[in-house]
Design an enzyme around this catalytic site. Structure first.
Site, PDB file in Angstrom:
ATOM      1  N   GLU A 174      -1.616  -7.530   6.564  1.00 44.23           N
ATOM      2  CA  GLU A 174      -0.863  -6.394   7.099  1.00 44.23           C
ATOM      3  C   GLU A 174      -0.800  -5.225   6.122  1.00 44.23           C
ATOM      4  O   GLU A 174      -0.661  -4.073   6.541  1.00 44.23           O
ATOM      5  CB  GLU A 174       0.567  -6.832   7.441  1.00 44.23           C
ATOM      6  CG  GLU A 174       0.672  -7.879   8.536  1.00 44.23           C
ATOM      7  CD  GLU A 174       0.274  -7.353   9.903  1.00 44.23           C
ATOM      8  OE1 GLU A 174       0.379  -6.139  10.132  1.00 44.23           O
ATOM      9  OE2 GLU A 174      -0.159  -8.165  10.740  1.00 44.23           O
ATOM     10  N   GLU A 194       2.920   2.278   7.002  1.00 41.90           N
ATOM     11  CA  GLU A 194       1.760   2.415   7.878  1.00 41.90           C
ATOM     12  C   GLU A 194       0.964   3.665   7.502  1.00 41.90           C
ATOM     13  O   GLU A 194       1.537   4.738   7.269  1.00 41.90           O
ATOM     14  CB  GLU A 194       2.239   2.505   9.326  1.00 41.90           C
ATOM     15  CG  GLU A 194       1.128   2.611  10.342  1.00 41.90           C
ATOM     16  CD  GLU A 194       1.655   2.630  11.766  1.00 41.90           C
ATOM     17  OE1 GLU A 194       0.835   2.829  12.681  1.00 41.90           O
ATOM     18  OE2 GLU A 194       2.877   2.444  11.947  1.00 41.90           O
ATOM     19  N   ASN A 202      13.245  -3.331  16.688  1.00 42.18           N
ATOM     20  CA  ASN A 202      13.046  -4.333  15.642  1.00 42.18           C
ATOM     21  C   ASN A 202      13.844  -4.001  14.388  1.00 42.18           C
ATOM     22  O   ASN A 202      14.353  -4.905  13.711  1.00 42.18           O
ATOM     23  CB  ASN A 202      11.563  -4.472  15.323  1.00 42.18           C
ATOM     24  CG  ASN A 202      10.830  -5.185  16.431  1.00 42.18           C
ATOM     25  OD1 ASN A 202      11.252  -6.234  16.887  1.00 42.18           O
ATOM     26  ND2 ASN A 202       9.739  -4.609  16.902  1.00 42.18           N
TER      27      ASN A 202
END
Length: 354
Positions: A207, A216, A254
């Protein structure tokens, strides 16, 4: 990037300073500890407060200026007993859901004592370490301080797994986060424990590009992670819920769910995941231990119940990678897992792909 995280749901902050000249000493400074803004430590008979993230810089008025001198503590003698430490251990039992204020001391169900470092509505001291800190008292001849168990991955092995990691992803941050989910890498045989640790770290490696990326990289995606249909909306901003941390936590729901579980307001403060290593690691462990994602079970359950590494991939990215969705990405995760199990000296097991 974690896809379709379920929509259901840091370091222990050291003791706050007293304004008195002879304030009690906070926990002693430790070079391996990561300190974030507002955390305190004692050194050479003085209490010090960190202004921002720091590790390995001895408290002083020089250096980078990260430390602020809060004055003498312990009567100038350099003692490190928390306020009330050394007195009676006759403190009330912790009650889930009861309102606590900063400085309250409770006896938890495991027999250890904790002091509230922030006001909180009865958060679990072993999970919400942002709001509670271990407390030592010697009254009655007893000392109650939690002794964290050793992680099955040593720091040397961790560094071997991630030779190019970003300094943000500290081993100390990871081990500090383990108390949030004590079943992680401690369930089953020694082989299973190491396989689970390797599986978690392999997925994390995939990831983050080998623990290189904290956030990200595709900023064009940032505005897409706000589900405005949620009743709480996106109070930190439309583009505030992009992927962060070792599991690349994304979406407002989340952040809300992880924050609720950990006792940290990540919905309003998502940047904690990219600023505090322990919080970052905790979000990864939250997903791993509690969320099925697009799979049928949590990654933790997949490993401890013998379902294999492939099932953890399904729980993280589902059909985006599994069932022929992206076999190259699956293989990348498998390669990391096999490398890490080799470092830990255990077999990779069966059912490696999905």
């Amino acid at each position: 990037m974690v896809a379709g995280l379920a929509t259901a749901a840091g370091f222990a902050v050291l003791l706050p300073m007293s304004s008195d000249a002879a304030a009690a000493c906070a926990a002693p400074y430790a070079a391996s500890q990561v300190y974030t803004g507002g955390m305190s430590a004692s050194y050479n008979g003085h209490n010090w407060s960190a202004k921002w993230w720091t590790q390995g810089e001895t408290p002083s008025t020089g250096g980078t200026g990260v430390w602020a001198d809060q004055g003498a503590c312990g009567g100038g003698g350099g003692t490190t007993t928390p306020p009330g430490g050394g007195g009676s251990c006759d403190h009330p039992a912790w009650v889930q859901g009861r309102q606590y204020t900063t400085g309250d001391i409770v006896k938890y169900t495991n027999g250890n004592y904790y002091v509230a470092t922030h006001d909180n509505p009865g958060y679990d001291p072993t999970i919400s370490t942002w709001f509670w800190s271990p407390y030592t008292c010697t009254g009655g001849g007893s000392t109650s301080t939690p002794k964290p168990g050793g992680f099955v991955v040593s720091e040397a092995q961790f560094n071997q797994m991630f030779p190019s990691r970003n300094p943000f992803y500290t081993y100390a941050g990871l081990t500090a986060a383990l108390s949030a989910y004590p079943g992680f890498a401690t369930t089953g045989s020694d082989t299973v424990k190491k396989q689970e640790a390797a599986a978690f770290l392999a997925n994390v490696s995939h990831e983050t590009g080998g623990l290189v990326h904290i956030v990200e990289q595709n900023t064009a995606n940032y505005p897409h992670y706000c589900d405005s249909s949620q009743p709480y909306g996106c109070p930190a901003g439309q583009a505030a819920y992009y992927g962060r941390g070792p599991i690349q936590l994304s979406w407002n729901f989340n952040y809300k769910a992880a924050g609720d579980a950990l006792g940290i307001d990540l919905l309003h403060n998502p940047n904690l995941v990219q600023n505090d290593p322990a919080v970052a690691w905790k979000t990864g462990l939250w997903y791993w231990n509690t969320q099925n994602g697009p799979g049928t079970m949590t990654p933790h359950n997949a490993m401890v119940n013998g379902r294999g590494f492939g099932e953890t991939i399904r729980s993280i990215n589902g059909s985006l990678e599994c069932n022929g969705g992206n076999p190259a990405q699956v293989q990348s995760r498998v390669n990391s897992y096999q490398s890490f199990t080799s470092i830990l000296g255990v077999p990779a097991g069966s059912n490696l792909t999905c």
